[in-house]
Motif scaffolding. Structure first.
Motif, PDB file in Angstrom:
ATOM      1  N   UNK A  89       0.848  -1.176   0.000  1.00 57.28           N
ATOM      2  CA  UNK A  89       0.000   0.000   0.000  1.00 57.28           C
ATOM      3  C   UNK A  89       0.884   1.226   0.000  1.00 57.28           C
ATOM      4  N   UNK A  90       0.554   2.092  -0.860  1.00 56.85           N
ATOM      5  CA  UNK A  90       1.364   3.293  -1.001  1.00 56.85           C
ATOM      6  C   UNK A  90       1.597   3.961   0.334  1.00 56.85           C
ATOM      7  N   UNK A  91       2.770   4.494   0.516  1.00 60.96           N
ATOM      8  CA  UNK A  91       3.085   5.165   1.787  1.00 60.96           C
ATOM      9  C   UNK A  91       2.280   6.440   1.945  1.00 60.96           C
ATOM     10  N   UNK A  92       2.021   7.060   0.783  1.00 64.08           N
ATOM     11  CA  UNK A  92       1.285   8.326   0.884  1.00 64.08           C
ATOM     12  C   UNK A  92      -0.219   8.086   0.926  1.00 64.08           C
ATOM     13  N   UNK A  93      -0.638   7.333   1.942  1.00 65.86           N
ATOM     14  CA  UNK A  93      -2.060   7.075   2.118  1.00 65.86           C
ATOM     15  C   UNK A  93      -2.467   7.479   3.529  1.00 65.86           C
ATOM     16  N   UNK A  94      -3.688   7.869   3.672  1.00 63.24           N
ATOM     17  CA  UNK A  94      -4.202   8.078   5.033  1.00 63.24           C
ATOM     18  C   UNK A  94      -4.863   6.791   5.475  1.00 63.24           C
ATOM     19  N   UNK A  95      -4.914   6.587   6.776  1.00 68.48           N
ATOM     20  CA  UNK A  95      -5.512   5.357   7.268  1.00 68.48           C
ATOM     21  C   UNK A  95      -6.692   5.669   8.180  1.00 68.48           C
ATOM     22  N   UNK A  96      -7.651   4.794   8.093  1.00 67.39           N
ATOM     23  CA  UNK A  96      -8.846   4.933   8.925  1.00 67.39           C
ATOM     24  C   UNK A  96      -9.019   3.634   9.671  1.00 67.39           C
ATOM     25  N   UNK A  97      -9.052   3.745  10.970  1.00 68.21           N
ATOM     26  CA  UNK A  97      -9.184   2.541  11.774  1.00 68.21           C
ATOM     27  C   UNK A  97     -10.622   2.401  12.251  1.00 68.21           C
ATOM     28  N   UNK A  98     -11.214   1.296  11.884  1.00 64.44           N
ATOM     29  CA  UNK A  98     -12.555   0.987  12.390  1.00 64.44           C
ATOM     30  C   UNK A  98     -12.475  -0.381  13.034  1.00 64.44           C
ATOM     31  N   UNK A  99     -13.456  -0.745  13.825  1.00 63.33           N
ATOM     32  CA  UNK A  99     -13.383  -2.056  14.482  1.00 63.33           C
ATOM     33  C   UNK A  99     -13.198  -3.161  13.455  1.00 63.33           C
ATOM     34  N   UNK A 100     -12.143  -3.900  13.615  1.00 61.85           N
ATOM     35  CA  UNK A 100     -11.919  -5.059  12.762  1.00 61.85           C
ATOM     36  C   UNK A 100     -11.241  -4.782  11.439  1.00 61.85           C
ATOM     37  N   UNK A 101     -10.992  -3.543  11.116  1.00 68.23           N
ATOM     38  CA  UNK A 101     -10.376  -3.264   9.817  1.00 68.23           C
ATOM     39  C   UNK A 101      -9.648  -1.930   9.812  1.00 68.23           C
TER      40      UNK A 101
ATOM     41  N   UNK B  64       2.402  15.148   8.630  1.00 68.61           N
ATOM     42  CA  UNK B  64       2.400  15.690   9.990  1.00 68.61           C
ATOM     43  C   UNK B  64       0.979  15.635  10.555  1.00 68.61           C
ATOM     44  N   UNK B  65       0.077  16.044   9.694  1.00 68.47           N
ATOM     45  CA  UNK B  65      -1.332  16.064  10.075  1.00 68.47           C
ATOM     46  C   UNK B  65      -1.828  14.643  10.340  1.00 68.47           C
ATOM     47  N   UNK B  66      -1.429  13.757   9.473  1.00 68.46           N
ATOM     48  CA  UNK B  66      -1.843  12.367   9.603  1.00 68.46           C
ATOM     49  C   UNK B  66      -1.338  11.775  10.921  1.00 68.46           C
ATOM     50  N   UNK B  67      -0.116  12.109  11.260  1.00 70.60           N
ATOM     51  CA  UNK B  67       0.453  11.598  12.507  1.00 70.60           C
ATOM     52  C   UNK B  67      -0.307  12.153  13.716  1.00 70.60           C
ATOM     53  N   UNK B  68      -0.599  13.428  13.643  1.00 73.89           N
ATOM     54  CA  UNK B  68      -1.355  14.055  14.738  1.00 73.89           C
ATOM     55  C   UNK B  68      -2.713  13.394  14.919  1.00 73.89           C
ATOM     56  N   UNK B  69      -3.322  13.170  13.781  1.00 77.15           N
ATOM     57  CA  UNK B  69      -4.651  12.570  13.815  1.00 77.15           C
ATOM     58  C   UNK B  69      -4.585  11.186  14.451  1.00 77.15           C
ATOM     59  N   UNK B  70      -3.562  10.413  14.041  1.00 76.53           N
ATOM     60  CA  UNK B  70      -3.421   9.073  14.599  1.00 76.53           C
ATOM     61  C   UNK B  70      -3.101   9.123  16.087  1.00 76.53           C
ATOM     62  N   UNK B  71      -2.335  10.103  16.468  1.00 82.03           N
ATOM     63  CA  UNK B  71      -2.000  10.233  17.884  1.00 82.03           C
ATOM     64  C   UNK B  71      -3.266  10.517  18.705  1.00 82.03           C
ATOM     65  N   UNK B  72      -4.101  11.344  18.134  1.00 80.71           N
ATOM     66  CA  UNK B  72      -5.361  11.647  18.825  1.00 80.71           C
ATOM     67  C   UNK B  72      -6.225  10.393  18.962  1.00 80.71           C
TER      68      UNK B  72
ATOM     69  N   UNK C 145       0.165   1.435  12.178  1.00 79.05           N
ATOM     70  CA  UNK C 145       0.172   2.447  11.134  1.00 79.05           C
ATOM     71  C   UNK C 145       1.161   3.576  11.471  1.00 79.05           C
ATOM     72  N   UNK C 146       1.165   3.962  12.758  1.00 79.82           N
ATOM     73  CA  UNK C 146       2.066   5.036  13.163  1.00 79.82           C
ATOM     74  C   UNK C 146       3.525   4.623  12.968  1.00 79.82           C
ATOM     75  N   UNK C 147       3.764   3.353  13.276  1.00 79.53           N
ATOM     76  CA  UNK C 147       5.120   2.842  13.103  1.00 79.53           C
ATOM     77  C   UNK C 147       5.514   2.866  11.633  1.00 79.53           C
ATOM     78  N   UNK C 148       4.594   2.465  10.793  1.00 82.73           N
ATOM     79  CA  UNK C 148       4.837   2.446   9.366  1.00 82.73           C
ATOM     80  C   UNK C 148       5.118   3.829   8.824  1.00 82.73           C
ATOM     81  N   UNK C 149       4.465   4.796   9.414  1.00 78.76           N
ATOM     82  CA  UNK C 149       4.605   6.178   8.997  1.00 78.76           C
ATOM     83  C   UNK C 149       5.946   6.761   9.416  1.00 78.76           C
TER      84      UNK C 149
END
Length: 886
Positions: free
Chosen positions: A793-805, A818-826, A876-880
Motif C-alpha cells: 500500500x502506497x506510503x502516501x495514504x491516510x488510514x482509517x481505523x474501524x473495528x476489525x479493519x 504531519x497532520x496524519x500523525x497528529x490525527x493518529x496520535x489523537x 500504522x504510526x510505526x509504518x509512517x
RNA sequence: GGAGACAUAGCUCAGCUGGGAGAGCAUUUGCUUGACGUGUAAAGGGUCGCAGGUUCGAGUCCUGUUGUCUCCACCA
C-alpha cells in the motif's frame, strides 16, 4: 397498472379523493361480528359552539392513530363520532347572535329560541364533520350522534328517573354558584378561581349595651346587608366576653349576635368574621349550625333587592362603593388595605360568580363515587400516564354533590312536573295524568334544563343504544380507550366512569389516554382573545393533513403540552416528501409486471440486513403502540425510513438496478426487497400518515384493495439475519470513516480514490466482496482492494481505523504526514482512554460479581475491540515513522 | 394551604423497566451522485438546574433545594 407519481408530493391532489374512497367502501363502518374481537372508542364530542381548533386536531389524530392501528391488526374497530350541545356556551353564542340582529331572546320565547338554536347546531355540526374529514379521521359516520338527539335524550331521561327513584337525585335549597350574566346556576367545576387585586375593608360594629366596638374585615362589604351574625373562634381570648352579646350592624341598624364557631381562623384578619349565610358557602354552613336567618339581598342579575333597603336596585359593585363611602362618612370604616383574593368566575363568560341560595336539583355523589375510586385501585381502569391517577382520586375522594339544574333553555329539560294546584312535583317519563297529592290534572314541567355534562357522562353507552340492551351495546361495550385532554378529567372522565358503573355495572373503558394542550410558539395557550390560535385547516391547506398529523404526534410524551410552530410542520412535510420520492424511485424501477419473490438464497447481505431491520422495527413499533407511546413509535418509523432505508438501502441497491440487463436475478432481489420493505414501512406509517401511505401503496400494490384494510406487519422468524446486520454495521462504519476523512481533507467528490481495506476477518472480507460494486459509490471509491494483511500500500495514504479493519486511502499529494500523525496520535489517545475505562470496570470485582452477565460480556468485547484497534493505529504510526518528509 | 409537572445542544423537545447523551430546527463547510436542494455528505455545540443519598454503575431511583408552570382548596 402502474401510476406515475409527481416530482414533489402534493397532498391536495390525493387527500379528498382517498377519503371519499374510504367512505364509499364503508371502511370506517363497523357492525357486530361475533367472529372478531371489537375495539371501540368514542370521540369526545366537540362542542357545537364553533370551529375545531388545534386541540381537537390533536385529540382526534391520537384516536385515529389508535383506531387505524387496531383495525389493521384485525380488530373490528369502531369509533363513534358526534357533537355536544354545550348547553350554556351555545346558548350564550346564539343569544349574542340574536342580539346582533336586534332580537331579544325573551321575545322569541322558549320554542322560538330552541328552533333557532337547532339551526345553529345543524350549521356547526356540519362544519365540524367537514373538518374532521379533512384530517383523515376514520370514524364511523353512519353512527354519528349528538348529545341531544333522540337516543341520547332518552338515555338522559332514563338516568334522571332512575337516579331519582334510587334517591340519588334530589331537589334542595342550597347555596350554589350563580352567574348573574347567564342567569343560571353552575356546578363547582364550572367555576374558575382567579386571584384578583381587591381590598380588605376593616369595619367596626358597636357592641350593644357597651361603648365598645367589634372590628371585622371583609372583601365584600356589600354583603353586610345580609349579615345575620358575627363569628369568632371559641378559644379566642380577645372575644370571649363578646360571645352571646349582640352588635349593631351599621347602616342597616340591625342587631345581630356574636357566635363562636371553630371555622374562624384566629390569625386571619381581625379574628372576627361577618356571617352572611345567603351569600357565602361557609357562612351558609355557619348559619346552619347556629340557626341564623338567611337574608337574600340580591336579584338574579346581581343587583341589590328590596332587602337591601335604600341600596335596592343598585348593581353589586355600585352598592359596594356606596356602602364603603357611607361607612367611612359615619366613622365605621377603620381602614382599607389592599388585598389579593381569589374570585370565582364563570368559565364560559368570565363573570364573577355570586353564591346564592336557590332551589336546585342535585346528584348525591358519595355512593356513586365509590366504584369509580375502586376501579382505579383494582386496575379495571387505568390512566396513561399514571400520574393522572392522583388528580382523579383527589377529586373523587373530596367530591361534593353535583348541581345539575340550569336555568337556560338549550338542553335536556328536567322530567319533573309540578301540579298546578298544590305545587307538588312528580318525576316521570311523561306528563302525569293526575296529581297523587291533590288529584288535580293540570301540570307544568320544570323549566330548568340539565347540566351539559349530564348527557356527555352517558356518551360511551348512550351512543350504543342504552337503555335498550342492544346487540351493539352487548358487543362493543365497554369501550376500550378514551382519549382526552387533562383539562376535562373532572368534567367528563370522572362522570362517565361513575355513570358507567351505576347504569351498566362496568367501567365504560379500561384505559384513559390523557394528552396535553397545544400551545403557541411562545408557550401560551391558544385563545381567541390573544388571536394566536392556528386553524388546523390552514395548516392542512399549506402542508397537508399528514404533515399536520405527524407534527402533532412527534416529540411529545403522553400528558405533556406541546408548542406548535411552522418549522415543525415543515419538517413533517419534508418527511412526507421524502417518503414520496423514495417511493417514486422504487415505482419507476419495479416496472409494470411486478417482481416475483426470489429464492432466499439469492439475497445479498444488504437485502437481508434491511429485511431484518424492518422486521425488528415492526416488533418494536407494535410494542410502543401497545403502550400508547405513539411519539416513540413514529420516531422509530421515521428514522428507519429516512436513515436506514433511504440513505443506505436505496443507495446500496442502485448498482444492481442499473445493471439489471447483465444480472437480472440480482436486480430482482433488490427490487423485490425494495418493494417489500417499502410496503411494510408504509403499513407501519399508515396510522400516522394515512393519505400519503394509502396513495403510494395503491400504486405499489395495485392488486390489493387498500392499505388501511391490510394486515399490520408482524415479526417473522425467517427475516432474522443477525450476521448480515453485523456485516452492514461494518460496511457503514467504513463508509462513514472514508467520507469523514475525505470531508476533513476537502477531497472533492469527483476525485475517486482506491480504497484498501485490510482485515484479518475472512468472513467479513468475503461478505464485503459480495457488496463491492454496490458499496463503491458510497465510499467515493474508484476501486476497493481487500486484503487480509497489509501489503503493497502506497506510503502516501491516510488510514482509517474501524473495528476489525483498517482502511487506506491513497490520497497522494493531499496527504500531509504531519497532520496524519497528529490525527493518529489523537485516535491512539482516545482508544487508550476507552481501554482504560473498560479495564477499570472489568477489574472491579463488584462489577464482575453484581452486574448482569451480558453487561460484563459486552465490556469484555469492547475491551477486545479497542485493544485491536489500538494495535492497528500503532502499527500504522510505526509504518509512517520511516517516511517523514522534510 | 395541598397536589402535580417541568428544568437535557443556540431554540423546541424525546430519552420506555438505571449499563458509554439523541432528534428536529438553527449555525459552519463540501456536493448539480440517473427518487428527492422539501435533497445529500460532514462539522461544531451538553459538568442532563443545584446538593446529598442508594448502586459495581444514575439524565434515569430516593431525599433535600432553587426556579418556572399547572391543577385543586372556603381563609372572611
Amino acid at each position: 397498472m402502474k401510476k406515475e407519481l409527481a416530482k414533489t408530493y402534493n397532498p391536495k391532489e390525493i387527500e379528498e379523493k382517498l377519503y371519499e374512497k374510504w367512505c364509499e367502501n364503508k371502511y370506517f363502518h363497523a357492525e357486530v361480528d361475533e367472529s372478531r374481537k371489537p375495539f371501540t372508542t368514542v370521540m369526545p364530542p366537540p362542542n357545537i359552539t364553533g370551529k375545531l381548533h388545534m386541540g381537537h386536531a390533536f385529540d382526534n389524530t391520537l384516536q385515529d392513530i389508535l383506531i387505524r392501528y387496531k383495525r389493521m391488526q384485525g380488530y373490528n374497530a369502531l369509533w363513534i363520532p358526534g357533537t355536544d350541545h354545550a348547553a350554556i356556551s351555545t346558548e350564550v353564542k346564539v343569544t349574542n347572535q340574536l342580539k346582533e340582529e336586534g332580537i331579544d331572546k325573551k321575545e322569541l320565547g322558549r320554542e322560538g329560541f330552541l328552533a333557532r338554536t337547532w339551526q345553529w347546531k345543524e350549521e356547526y355540526a356540519g362544519t365540524i364533520e367537514n373538518q374532521l374529514k379533512k384530517m383523515g379521521i376514520s370514524c364511523d359516520w353512519d353512527r354519528e350522534r349528538f348529545t341531544m338527539d333522540e337516543g341520547c335524550s332518552k338515555a338522559v331521561e332514563e338516568v334522571f328517573i332512575r337516579l331519582y327513584e334510587k334517591g340519588y337525585i334530589y331537589k334542595g335549597s342550597r347555596i350554589i354558584n350563580w352567574c348573574p350574566k347567564c342567569k343560571t346556576s353552575l356546578s363547582d367545576a364550572e367555576v374558575e378561581h382567579e386571584d384578583q387585586d381587591g381590598h380588605f375593608w376593616h369595619i367596626k360594629y358597636p357592641v350593644v349595651g357597651t361603648d365598645e366596638f367589634l372590628e371585622i374585615a371583609t372583601t365584600r362589604p356589600e354583603t353586610m346587608l345580609g349579615d345575620t351574625a358575627i363569628a369568632v373562634h371559641p378559644e379566642d381570648e380577645r372575644y370571649k366576653d363578646l360571645v352571646g352579646k349582640n352588635v349593631i350592624l351599621p347602616l342597616v341598624n340591625r342587631e345581630i349576635p356574636v357566635v363562636a364557631d371553630a371555622y374562624v381562623d384566629k390569625e386571619f384578619g381581625t379574628g372576627a368574621v361577618k356571617i352572611t349565610p345567603a351569600h357565602d358557602p361557609n357562612d351558609f354552613e355557619v348559619g346552619k349550625r347556629h340557626n341564623l336567618e338567611e337574608i337574600n339581598i340580591m336579584n338574579d342579575d346581581a343587583t341589590i333587592n328590596e332587602n337591601g333597603g335604600k341600596y335596592a336596585g343598585m348593581e353589586r359593585y355600585e352598592a359596594r362603593r356606596a356602602i364603603v363611602k357611607e361607612l367611612d362618612e359615619q366613622g365605621y370604616l377603620v381602614k382599607t388595605a389592599p388585598h389579593m383574593h381569589s374570585v370565582g368566575t364563570h368559565d364560559r363568560c368570565g363573570t364573577t360568580v355570586e353564591p346564592l341560595i336557590k332551589q336546585q336539583w342535585f346528584v348525591k355523589m358519595e355512593e356513586l363515587a365509590k366504584p369509580a375510586i375502586e376501579a382505579l385501585k383494582t386496575g379495571e381502569l387505568k390512566f396513561v400516564p399514571e400520574r393522572f391517577d392522583k388528580t382523579y382520586l383527589h377529586w373523587l375522594e373530596n367530591i361534593k354533590d353535583w348541581c345539575i339544574s340550569r336555568q337556560i333553555w338549550w338542553g335536556h329539560r328536567i322530567p319533573a312536573y309540578y301540579c298546578d294546584e298544590c305545587g307538588e312535583f312528580v318525576v316521570a317519563r311523561k306528563m302525569p295524568k293526575k296529581c297523587p297529592h291533590c288529584g288535580c290534572t293540570h301540570f307544568t314541567q320544570d323549566e330548568d334544563t340539565l347540566d351539559t355534562w349530564f348527557s356527555s357522562a352517558l356518551w360511551p353507552f348512550s351512543t350504543l343504544g342504552w337503555p335498550e340492551q342492544t346487540k351493539d351495546l352487548e358487543y362493543f361495550y365497554p369501550t376500550d380507550v378514551l382519549v382526552t385532554g387533562y383539562d376535562i378529567i373532572f368534567f367528563w372522565v370522572i362522570r362517565m366512569v361513575f355513570s358507567g358503573f351505576e347504569h351498566t355495572g362496568k367501567s365504560p373503558f379500561h384505559t384513559v389516554l390523557i394528552h396535553g394542550l397545544i400551545r403557541d410558539s411562545q408557550g401560551r395557550k391558544m385563545s381567541k382573545s390573544l388571536g394566536n390560535g392556528i386553524d388546523p385547516l390552514d395548516i392542512i391547506d399549506q402542508y397537508g393533513a399528514d404533515a399536520l398529523r405527524l407534527t402533532l404526534v412527534t416529540g411529545n410524551a403522553p400528558g405533556n403540552d406541546m408548542r406548535f410552530y411552522h418549522e415543525r410542520v415543515e419538517a413533517s412535510r419534508n418527511f412526507a416528501n421524502k417518503v414520496w420520492n423514495a417511493s417514486r424511485f422504487i415505482l419507476m424501477n419495479v416496472g409494470d409486471e411486478g417482481v416475483a419473490e426470489p429464492d432466499a438464497k439469492l439475497f445479498n447481505a444488504a437485502d437481508k440486513w434491511i429485511l431484518s431491520k424492518v422486521n425488528t422495527l415492526a416488533k418494536d413499533v407494535t410494542e410502543n403502540m401497545d403502550k400508547y407511546e405513539l411519539g416513540i413509535a413514529v420516531q422509530k418509523i421515521y428514522d428507519f425510513i429516512w436513515d436506514e432505508f433511504c440513505d443506505w438501502y436505496v443507495e446500496l441497491v442502485k448498482y444492481r438496478i442499473y445493471h439489471k440487463e447483465e444480472k437480472p436475478a440480482e436486480a430482482d432481489c433488490a427490487l423485490w426487497t425494495l418493494k417489500t420493505v417499502l410496503g411494510n414501512a408504509l403499513k407501519l406509517l399508515h396510522p400516522f400518515m394515512p393519505f400519503i401511505t394509502e396513495e403510494i401503496y395503491g400504486a405499489l400494490k395495485p392488486e390489493e384493495e387498500s392499505l388501511m384494510m391490510s394486515d399490520w406487519p408482524v415479526y417473522k422468524e425467517e427475516w432474522n439475519y443477525p450476521s448480515d446486520e453485523a456485516l452492514l454495521g461494518h460496511v457503514k462504519d467504513i463508509t462513514r470513516g472514508i467520507r469523514n476523512m475525505r470531508s476533513e481533507m476537502n477531497v472533492p467528490n469527483s476525485r475517486k480514490t482506491k480504497a484498501f481495506i485490510v482485515s484479518e476477518d475472512a468472513g467479513f472480507l468475503c461478505g464485503l466482496e459480495q457488496l463491492k460494486e454496490s458499496v463503491q459509490p458510497l465510499m467515493a471509491a474508484g476501486d476497493i482492494v481487500m486484503e487480509s494483511e497489509k501489503k503493497e500500500i502506497a506510503e502516501d495514504a491516510v488510514s482509517i481505523v474501524v473495528p476489525g479493519a483498517t482502511v487506506y486511502l491513497p490520497l497522494e499529494d493531499l496527504v500531509d504526514f504531519e497532520q496524519e500523525r497528529e490525527r493518529l496520535a489523537k485516535e491512539e489517545d482516545r482508544l487508550k482512554r476507552e481501554i482504560k475505562r473498560a479495564e477499570g470496570m472489568l477489574s472491579n470485582e463488584k462489577f464482575i460479581s453484581k452486574a448482569p452477565a451480558d453487561k460484563v460480556q459486552s465490556e469484555r468485547e469492547k475491551l477486545e475491540k479497542y485493544t485491536q484497534m489500538l494495535s492497528q493505529v500503532q502499527e500504522r504510526m510505526a509504518g509512517l515513522g520511516g517516511c517523514v518528509r522534510p
